[in-house]
Design a protein around this motif. Structure first.
Motif, PDB file in Angstrom:
ATOM      1  N   ILE A 121       6.008   1.725  -7.923  1.00 44.22           N
ATOM      2  CA  ILE A 121       6.646   2.573  -7.114  1.00 44.22           C
ATOM      3  C   ILE A 121       6.402   4.048  -7.114  1.00 44.22           C
ATOM      4  O   ILE A 121       6.066   4.361  -7.875  1.00 44.22           O
ATOM      5  CB  ILE A 121       8.179   2.511  -7.438  1.00 44.22           C
ATOM      6  CG1 ILE A 121       9.269   0.774  -7.340  1.00 44.22           C
ATOM      7  CG2 ILE A 121       9.278   3.090  -6.766  1.00 44.22           C
ATOM      8  CD1 ILE A 121      10.126   0.664  -7.944  1.00 44.22           C
ATOM      9  N   GLY A 122       5.610   4.509  -5.465  1.00 47.15           N
ATOM     10  CA  GLY A 122       5.768   5.909  -6.042  1.00 47.15           C
ATOM     11  C   GLY A 122       4.637   6.684  -6.545  1.00 47.15           C
ATOM     12  O   GLY A 122       5.098   7.299  -7.015  1.00 47.15           O
ATOM     13  N   ASP A 123       4.101   6.129  -6.913  1.00 44.95           N
ATOM     14  CA  ASP A 123       2.306   6.343  -7.451  1.00 44.95           C
ATOM     15  C   ASP A 123       1.303   6.320  -7.225  1.00 44.95           C
ATOM     16  O   ASP A 123       1.157   4.753  -7.335  1.00 44.95           O
ATOM     17  CB  ASP A 123       2.771   6.272  -8.833  1.00 44.95           C
ATOM     18  CG  ASP A 123       1.894   7.266 -10.317  1.00 44.95           C
ATOM     19  OD1 ASP A 123       0.991   7.413  -9.801  1.00 44.95           O
ATOM     20  OD2 ASP A 123       2.307   7.552 -11.113  1.00 44.95           O
ATOM     21  N   ASN A 124       0.646   7.237  -6.209  1.00 46.55           N
ATOM     22  CA  ASN A 124      -0.657   6.851  -5.677  1.00 46.55           C
ATOM     23  C   ASN A 124      -1.971   6.843  -6.397  1.00 46.55           C
ATOM     24  O   ASN A 124      -2.609   5.983  -6.650  1.00 46.55           O
ATOM     25  CB  ASN A 124      -0.779   7.924  -4.423  1.00 46.55           C
ATOM     26  CG  ASN A 124       0.312   7.565  -3.084  1.00 46.55           C
ATOM     27  OD1 ASN A 124       0.703   7.310  -3.279  1.00 46.55           O
ATOM     28  ND2 ASN A 124       0.200   8.462  -2.765  1.00 46.55           N
ATOM     29  N   GLU A 125      -1.931   7.712  -7.947  1.00 44.13           N
ATOM     30  CA  GLU A 125      -2.726   7.607  -9.203  1.00 44.13           C
ATOM     31  C   GLU A 125      -2.677   6.593  -9.186  1.00 44.13           C
ATOM     32  O   GLU A 125      -4.262   6.297  -9.193  1.00 44.13           O
ATOM     33  CB  GLU A 125      -2.451   9.268  -9.659  1.00 44.13           C
ATOM     34  CG  GLU A 125      -3.480   8.680 -10.650  1.00 44.13           C
ATOM     35  CD  GLU A 125      -3.428  10.271 -11.660  1.00 44.13           C
ATOM     36  OE1 GLU A 125      -4.736  10.178 -12.548  1.00 44.13           O
ATOM     37  OE2 GLU A 125      -2.764  10.957 -11.675  1.00 44.13           O
ATOM     38  N   ALA A 126      -1.912   5.894  -9.523  1.00 45.57           N
ATOM     39  CA  ALA A 126      -1.800   4.937 -10.663  1.00 45.57           C
ATOM     40  C   ALA A 126      -1.954   3.626  -9.711  1.00 45.57           C
ATOM     41  O   ALA A 126      -2.751   2.971 -10.082  1.00 45.57           O
ATOM     42  CB  ALA A 126      -0.056   4.457 -11.463  1.00 45.57           C
TER      43      ALA A 126
END
Length: 443
Positions: A422-427
């Motif tokens: 959820i909500g983590d483009n880098e991950a």
């Protein structure tokens, strides 16, 4: 429950029902397949773990190994010897390229023990060819691959069983049934661990590819890198390009058991800390890693991996402990368990040494045998595997989340319904990977 109870009957009663894994539709039985005919198997990848599958399926009265496949000619020889040691009279055909075996309409199943960058692509190719799949852990190299494999198993309607063989160990099954029966009250925490004394892998040097190795096919779906003299056949595990570290090598077994015993699926939050502390060499994955999973309903799971420090926990180098309101249940490296109350008194114990020596299918014998036997029976009877990929992939997915939390250096928040970040483009950059052109797996 007393140890004097007939454990065989107990397992028969609790084994399937307590796991809750037989409620979905079952794959079709092979056309014309009777319960007495032999299942033909191709074993793919026989330098290491695959040899146990080669001898195990060769030993099974309802299976026959018809192909041994490996990109290394020396590994093919090992596989052929393992089949012979398993007692099979007919020698399988040895193949460098496993895809040639998939063209055989008389081949029923494959056992995959290749490097993990091959797991999902090879399994999907086998499913497209109509074969059942026994696939070694961890089944995928990325979260996206795991989801593709589940989709393929459903689309092509074949058994896909992961090699988390502890799901078929009798005393482990018994221990899980005891957890469900509240022997320690409500369990709310599980601790998983692995301790070893792995040596340095050194610094690899570019070298000519050995004449017995098809390095191009070994790389397969992965983008191309030059051959180095310290990579094959095992140290690829410690490079992100091909491997995934100890949590997906050994941790997946115990994190799978944690899910099983606690009755959880995806976490809401994952944190992971550690590093490559002991040796300075080519290894990219951590030798020390502590990963924590927070699940809904106040349940936590912790994984502690120490690849370069062998001091065990609870007297075992690997294992899992479940902690609840009224006590603790511990499962070590083998087919065993012990239960303590909160005063540290042993209230229940079972171990392989207490098996009936006349029962050749029991817990005192080959512990791969039960899992192989279950796979064969699922094919013959059309029943759903107790470790079907739709469920097993959840455990694998959670291990991937642990690696992603480590690689990003922060907590990962997830949807506990499907495991999506959820909500983590880098991950999300770690959700999939780049493939060699023309090799990306598709369902």
């Amino acid at each position: 429950m007393s140890n004097q109870m007939d454990r065989g009957d107990f397992i028969k009663i609790t084994g399937a029902a307590s796991l809750g894994l037989y409620t979905l539709g079952a794959p079709a039985i092979l056309k014309g397949q009777s319960q007495n005919s032999k299942i033909t198997v191709a074993v793919i990848g026989t330098n290491n773990r695959g040899n146990a599958h080669a001898s195990g399926f060769a030993r099974h009265p309802n299976a026959e190994v018809t192909y041994i496949c490996d990109v290394d000619e020396e590994a093919i020889k090992k596989g052929l010897n393992s089949v012979k040691e398993g007692g099979q009279e007919n020698e399988p055909e040895g193949l460098i390229d496993f895809r040639n075996a998939l063209d055989d309409p008389d081949l029923d199943a494959v056992a995959l023990a290749m490097p993990i960058h091959w797991h999902t692509p090879a399994a999907i190719l086998a499913l497209k060819a109509g074969k059942h799949v026994y696939i070694e852990k961890p089944c995928s190299h990325t979260p996206e691959e795991g989801k593709l494999l589940v989709e393929a198993a459903d689309k092509y309607n074949r058994i896909v069983q992961m090699g988390n063989q502890r799901r078929s160990w009798p005393y482990v099954m018994e221990a899980m049934a005891l957890l469900k029966d509240d022997i320690i009250g409500r369990p709310y925490f599980a601790r998983c661990w692995y301790a070893n004394r792995r040596q340095s892998i050194g610094f690899g040097k570019p070298a000519p590819v050995p004449s017995n190795l098809d390095y191009e096919l070994w790389q397969g779906p992965s983008t191309r890198k030059e051959y180095k003299d310290n990579l094959i056949h095992y140290n690829w595990w410690w490079h992100w390009h091909w491997g995934a570290g100890e949590i997906l090598n050994n941790g997946v077994h115990y994190l799978d058991m944690a899910r099983w015993g606690l009755g959880v699926d995806y976490p809401a939050k994952v944190t992971s800390t550690g590093g490559r502390y002991h040796w300075k060499d080519d290894q990219e994955t951590p030798d020390t890693l502590v990963t924590t999973y927070e699940f809904p309903n106040d349940i936590t799971v912790a994984w502690e991996g120490r690849s370069c420090n062998p001091r065990g926990i609870e007297g075992s180098s690997v294992g899992i402990s479940f902690h609840g309101e009224n006590g603790t249940l511990v499962i070590g490296s083998g087919n065993e368990y012990v239960v303590y109350d909160n005063d540290n008194n042993v209230i229940e114990r079972a171990e392989s040494g207490s098996a009936d020596p006349t029962d050749t299918s029991g817990p005192g014998f080959d512990l791969d045998r039960d899992h192989h036997d279950h796979f064969i029976k699922c094919i013959q009877n059309g029943q759903r595997s107790r470790t079907a990929i739709a469920d097993a992939n959840i455990s694998v997915h959670n291990c991937h989340l642990g690696n992603i939390a480590y690689q990003t250096g922060r907590a990962i928040h997830c949807d506990p319904h499907d495991g999506n970040i959820i909500g983590d483009n880098e991950a999300m950059n770690y959700w999939t990977k780049e493939y060699e052109p023309g090799w990306k797996p598709t369902v």
